[in-house]
Write an enzyme that holds these catalytic residues in place. Structure first.
Site, PDB file in Angstrom:
ATOM      1  N   ASP A  31      64.890  54.342  47.551  1.00 34.66           N
ATOM      2  CA  ASP A  31      65.480  54.985  46.377  1.00 34.66           C
ATOM      3  C   ASP A  31      66.424  56.100  46.827  1.00 34.66           C
ATOM      4  O   ASP A  31      66.120  56.847  47.758  1.00 34.66           O
ATOM      5  CB  ASP A  31      64.370  55.548  45.482  1.00 34.66           C
ATOM      6  CG  ASP A  31      64.873  55.914  44.099  1.00 34.66           C
ATOM      7  OD1 ASP A  31      64.493  55.232  43.132  1.00 34.66           O
ATOM      8  OD2 ASP A  31      65.647  56.897  43.978  1.00 34.66           O
ATOM      9  N   ASN A  87      59.623  51.700  35.016  1.00 34.84           N
ATOM     10  CA  ASN A  87      60.151  52.359  33.824  1.00 34.84           C
ATOM     11  C   ASN A  87      60.864  51.295  32.995  1.00 34.84           C
ATOM     12  O   ASN A  87      61.668  50.526  33.525  1.00 34.84           O
ATOM     13  CB  ASN A  87      61.120  53.473  34.221  1.00 34.84           C
ATOM     14  CG  ASN A  87      60.421  54.587  34.987  1.00 34.84           C
ATOM     15  OD1 ASN A  87      59.278  54.908  34.708  1.00 34.84           O
ATOM     16  ND2 ASN A  87      61.104  55.161  35.965  1.00 34.84           N
ATOM     17  N   GLN A  94      63.937  54.309  31.729  1.00 33.83           N
ATOM     18  CA  GLN A  94      64.687  53.417  32.616  1.00 33.83           C
ATOM     19  C   GLN A  94      66.165  53.815  32.623  1.00 33.83           C
ATOM     20  O   GLN A  94      66.787  53.913  31.563  1.00 33.83           O
ATOM     21  CB  GLN A  94      64.543  51.962  32.143  1.00 33.83           C
ATOM     22  CG  GLN A  94      65.212  50.952  33.078  1.00 33.83           C
ATOM     23  CD  GLN A  94      64.993  49.501  32.632  1.00 33.83           C
ATOM     24  OE1 GLN A  94      64.448  49.242  31.545  1.00 33.83           O
ATOM     25  NE2 GLN A  94      65.419  48.572  33.458  1.00 33.83           N
ATOM     26  N   SER A  95      66.707  54.050  33.825  1.00 38.19           N
ATOM     27  CA  SER A  95      68.115  54.455  33.909  1.00 38.19           C
ATOM     28  C   SER A  95      68.994  53.340  34.484  1.00 38.19           C
ATOM     29  O   SER A  95      70.191  53.315  34.226  1.00 38.19           O
ATOM     30  CB  SER A  95      68.260  55.723  34.749  1.00 38.19           C
ATOM     31  OG  SER A  95      67.840  55.500  36.080  1.00 38.19           O
ATOM     32  N   HIS A 100      63.123  46.710  38.150  1.00 36.82           N
ATOM     33  CA  HIS A 100      62.750  47.224  39.477  1.00 36.82           C
ATOM     34  C   HIS A 100      61.385  47.870  39.403  1.00 36.82           C
ATOM     35  O   HIS A 100      61.029  48.487  38.407  1.00 36.82           O
ATOM     36  CB  HIS A 100      63.778  48.226  40.012  1.00 36.82           C
ATOM     37  CG  HIS A 100      64.118  49.344  39.061  1.00 36.82           C
ATOM     38  ND1 HIS A 100      64.970  49.157  37.992  1.00 36.82           N
ATOM     39  CD2 HIS A 100      63.715  50.632  39.007  1.00 36.82           C
ATOM     40  CE1 HIS A 100      65.088  50.297  37.335  1.00 36.82           C
ATOM     41  NE2 HIS A 100      64.331  51.216  37.912  1.00 36.82           N
ATOM     42  N   HIS A 102      59.161  50.722  41.287  1.00 38.69           N
ATOM     43  CA  HIS A 102      59.137  51.831  42.231  1.00 38.69           C
ATOM     44  C   HIS A 102      57.819  51.747  42.992  1.00 38.69           C
ATOM     45  O   HIS A 102      56.743  51.657  42.369  1.00 38.69           O
ATOM     46  CB  HIS A 102      59.153  53.184  41.504  1.00 38.69           C
ATOM     47  CG  HIS A 102      60.365  53.462  40.677  1.00 38.69           C
ATOM     48  ND1 HIS A 102      61.344  54.347  41.078  1.00 38.69           N
ATOM     49  CD2 HIS A 102      60.760  53.004  39.463  1.00 38.69           C
ATOM     50  CE1 HIS A 102      62.285  54.420  40.143  1.00 38.69           C
ATOM     51  NE2 HIS A 102      61.947  53.621  39.150  1.00 38.69           N
TER      52      HIS A 102
HETATM   53  P1  DGP Z   1      64.770  54.122  36.802  1.00 38.45           P
HETATM   54  O1  DGP Z   1      65.011  55.530  36.337  1.00 38.45           O
HETATM   55  O2  DGP Z   1      63.307  53.715  36.713  1.00 38.45           O
HETATM   56  O3  DGP Z   1      65.708  53.153  36.133  1.00 38.45           O
HETATM   57  O4  DGP Z   1      65.064  54.133  38.357  1.00 38.45           O
HETATM   58  C1  DGP Z   1      66.316  53.934  38.916  1.00 38.45           C
HETATM   59  C2  DGP Z   1      66.247  54.458  40.315  1.00 38.45           C
HETATM   60  O5  DGP Z   1      67.370  53.974  41.012  1.00 38.45           O
HETATM   61  C3  DGP Z   1      66.296  55.994  40.449  1.00 38.45           C
HETATM   62  O6  DGP Z   1      65.065  56.464  40.981  1.00 38.45           O
HETATM   63  C4  DGP Z   1      67.433  56.270  41.413  1.00 38.45           C
HETATM   64  C5  DGP Z   1      67.742  54.908  41.993  1.00 38.45           C
HETATM   65  N1  DGP Z   1      69.142  54.680  42.256  1.00 38.45           N
HETATM   66  C6  DGP Z   1      70.173  54.841  41.404  1.00 38.45           C
HETATM   67  N2  DGP Z   1      71.325  54.491  41.990  1.00 38.45           N
HETATM   68  C7  DGP Z   1      71.016  54.098  43.254  1.00 38.45           C
HETATM   69  C8  DGP Z   1      71.787  53.613  44.349  1.00 38.45           C
HETATM   70  O7  DGP Z   1      73.015  53.452  44.292  1.00 38.45           O
HETATM   71  N3  DGP Z   1      71.122  53.303  45.491  1.00 38.45           N
HETATM   72  C9  DGP Z   1      69.764  53.464  45.576  1.00 38.45           C
HETATM   73  N4  DGP Z   1      69.210  53.143  46.759  1.00 38.45           N
HETATM   74  N5  DGP Z   1      69.003  53.893  44.566  1.00 38.45           N
HETATM   75  C10 DGP Z   1      69.626  54.222  43.415  1.00 38.45           C
END
Ligand code: DGP
Length: 114
Positions: A31, A87, A94-95, A100, A102
């Site tokens: 992440d 999420n 969820q963003s 996915h 975690h």
């Molecule tokens: P969520 O909030 O559950 O949708 O988690 C999305 C996650 O994705 C957040 O913890 C940060 C991660 N993330 C966002 N953009 C990138 C990226 O470009 N590369 C990586 N490795 N992680 C990312």
């Protein structure tokens, strides 16, 4: 694949992300904003928007994702425990709208989350 989807682009190798694990169906990578010493994301290569968009035919894929998480947790030395989070949707925080999980560990985690 959706060209607009960040995780589709990662899964397709377009963003030079290092994979900890790759199979025909999924990839795992670190992440970008870790909340614990170990924070891995496990995603399907195929675009699925969220847990709420799963279909009956995704049962095998989900099983493979869970076993991948178990394998990664073992490899990364999380023998004292870890947390798996998906999420889902706006209220779920969820963003990135590509399914996915975690995998979070490496410290003692609190409950409940915020
Ligand atoms: P969520 O909030 O559950 O949708 O988690 C999305 C996650 O994705 C957040 O913890 C940060 C991660 N993330 C966002 N953009 C990138 C990226 O470009 N590369 C990586 N490795 N992680 C990312």
């Amino acid at each position: 694949m959706s060209g607009d989807c960040l995780f589709c682009n990662i899964a397709n190798g377009l963003l030079a992300t290092e994979f900890l694990l790759e199979t025909d169906q999924l990839v795992a990578f670190r992440d970008l904003h870790p909340v614990a010493p170990t924070h891995i994301l496990v995603i399907p290569k195929r675009h699925i928007t969220s847990l709420a968009h799963l279909e009956d035919t995704d049962v095998t894929l989900l099983g493979e994702m869970m076993l991948a998480i178990k394998e990664l947790a073992e490899e990364l030395g999380l023998e004292d425990g870890f947390r798996v989070v998906a999420n889902t949707g706006a209220d779920g925080g969820q963003s990135v709208h590509h399914l996915h999980f975690h995998l979070i560990g490496g410290r003692s985690l609190q409950w409940p989350p915020g």
